[in-house]
Design an enzyme around this catalytic site. Sequence first.
Site, mmCIF file in Angstrom:
data_model
loop_
_atom_site.group_PDB
_atom_site.id
_atom_site.type_symbol
_atom_site.label_atom_id
_atom_site.label_comp_id
_atom_site.label_asym_id
_atom_site.label_seq_id
_atom_site.Cartn_x
_atom_site.Cartn_y
_atom_site.Cartn_z
ATOM 1 C CD GLU A 291 -5.472 12.615 -4.577
ATOM 2 O OE1 GLU A 291 -4.424 13.218 -4.307
ATOM 3 O OE2 GLU A 291 -6.511 12.702 -3.904
ATOM 4 C CE1 TYR A 292 -0.470 5.448 -9.063
ATOM 5 C CE2 TYR A 292 0.917 7.396 -9.380
ATOM 6 C CZ TYR A 292 0.787 6.021 -9.249
ATOM 7 O OH TYR A 292 1.896 5.209 -9.284
ATOM 8 C CG MET A 293 -3.746 8.171 -3.134
ATOM 9 S SD MET A 293 -3.522 9.935 -2.788
ATOM 10 C CE MET A 293 -3.192 9.871 -1.022
ATOM 11 C CD GLU A 294 2.025 10.171 -6.398
ATOM 12 O OE1 GLU A 294 2.062 11.187 -7.112
ATOM 13 O OE2 GLU A 294 1.441 10.128 -5.299
ATOM 14 C CG ASN A 295 4.788 6.733 -1.522
ATOM 15 O OD1 ASN A 295 5.648 6.217 -2.229
ATOM 16 N ND2 ASN A 295 4.879 7.988 -1.101
ATOM 17 N N GLY A 296 0.868 3.949 -2.359
ATOM 18 C CA GLY A 296 0.008 2.817 -2.022
ATOM 19 C C GLY A 296 -0.519 2.840 -0.603
ATOM 20 C CB SER A 297 -1.944 0.135 1.494
ATOM 21 O OG SER A 297 -0.901 -0.819 1.506
ATOM 22 C CG ASP B 183 -12.366 -2.346 7.005
ATOM 23 O OD1 ASP B 183 -11.690 -2.755 7.971
ATOM 24 O OD2 ASP B 183 -12.291 -2.830 5.861
ATOM 25 N NE ARG C 242 -7.776 -4.206 6.655
ATOM 26 C CZ ARG C 242 -7.935 -4.227 7.971
ATOM 27 N NH1 ARG C 242 -6.856 -4.148 8.758
ATOM 28 N NH2 ARG C 242 -9.134 -4.313 8.510
ATOM 29 C CG ASN C 243 -9.018 -0.392 4.462
ATOM 30 O OD1 ASN C 243 -8.610 -1.045 3.501
ATOM 31 N ND2 ASN C 243 -9.852 -0.895 5.357
ATOM 32 C CG ASP D 178 -11.605 -0.766 1.507
ATOM 33 O OD1 ASP D 178 -12.836 -0.878 1.329
ATOM 34 O OD2 ASP D 178 -10.842 -1.734 1.528
#
Length: 281
Positions: free
Chosen positions: A5-11, A51, A55-56, A69
Site C-alpha cells: 500500500e502507498y503511504m504518502e507521508n513515509g516513515s 523491530d 522508523r518502521n 518492516d
Amino acid sequence: MIITEYMENGSLDTFLKKHDGQFTIIQLVGMLRGIAGGMSYLSEMNYVHRDLAARNILVNSNLVCKVSDFGLSRVLEDDPEAAYTTRGGKIPIRWTAPEAIAYRKFTSASDVWSYGIVMWEVISYGERPYWEMSNQDVIKAIDEGYRLPAPMDCPVVLHQLMLDCWEKGRSERPKFGQIVNTLDKLIRNPNSLRQLANSSVWEDPPSPEQCSSTVEEWLDSIKMGQYKEHFSGAGYVTLDSVLYVSVSDLGRMGVALVGHQKKILSSIQILQTQQGTHVQV
C-alpha cells in the site's frame, strides 16, 4: 518483488520530526491507537515483530499509521507463552525489552516494551530514545530501574501507559488488546488527557545543558543545531546572552515551528535554573 500500500507521508519518525509540534494530542493518540491495533492483530496471529520502532511505521495522508518492516518478524508456536529465541544477530537495543537483550527471547510482551518506546517517540515528535547515551549505558540504566521520563507536554495517563509497557516482568505488561481499549477510552474522553506529567519517579540523566559551554554546543545537545546561524546572526554568541531569548525573539530569528520554540525555551529555563537566573520567556 512485492506490492504494498502507498503511504504518502513515509516513515513515522521522519514525518514527526518534519511536523514538530503541529498536531493535537488527540491526533497523536489516534496514531498510537492505529499502531496498537496493528500490533494487536499480529499478536493474535502469533507473530512477534522484534523491530517495532517509529522508523518502521508508515503514515498515509489521513494520518493513519500502519506497522511495516517485518524483516525480523517470526511466527510463534500456538502456545501464547512461547518465545522466539535467537543466538546472535544485531538487535535494536533502545527499543528492545531487557529479557530479549539478556536472553535473546522475544515474545509479544517484548513487542509491548518496544511499543512503549514508540509511544515516547510519538509524543516527543521523533526524539531519539535515551538521547546520546551509549547502548551499554542504556542497558545498565534499564537494569538499574531507570525509565524514560515523560516527554514535554505529555499527559500523565500516556506516560503511565508507557511505564506499564516497561515493567521488568513481561507478564506484568499489558496485552496489545488492553492497550487498544485504553487508548479508545482516552479518545472518547479527551478530558483525561489534560493533566500533564511534570516529573518522573526516576532520576533524569544529566541534562545536556550541563555539558555545554558554547551556544553551538548547547544547540547541538538539544538537537537544534540547525539554528546555529540564526542565533549567531542575531547576536546571541554566549550562553549568558541566550538566557534572555524570548518566544518573540525566536520568531524574529526564523524559528517558526512551535515544537522547536518550546524545546528551545524549555532548555533556556533549565539554563536559567542552573545559573540562578530567572527571566520571563
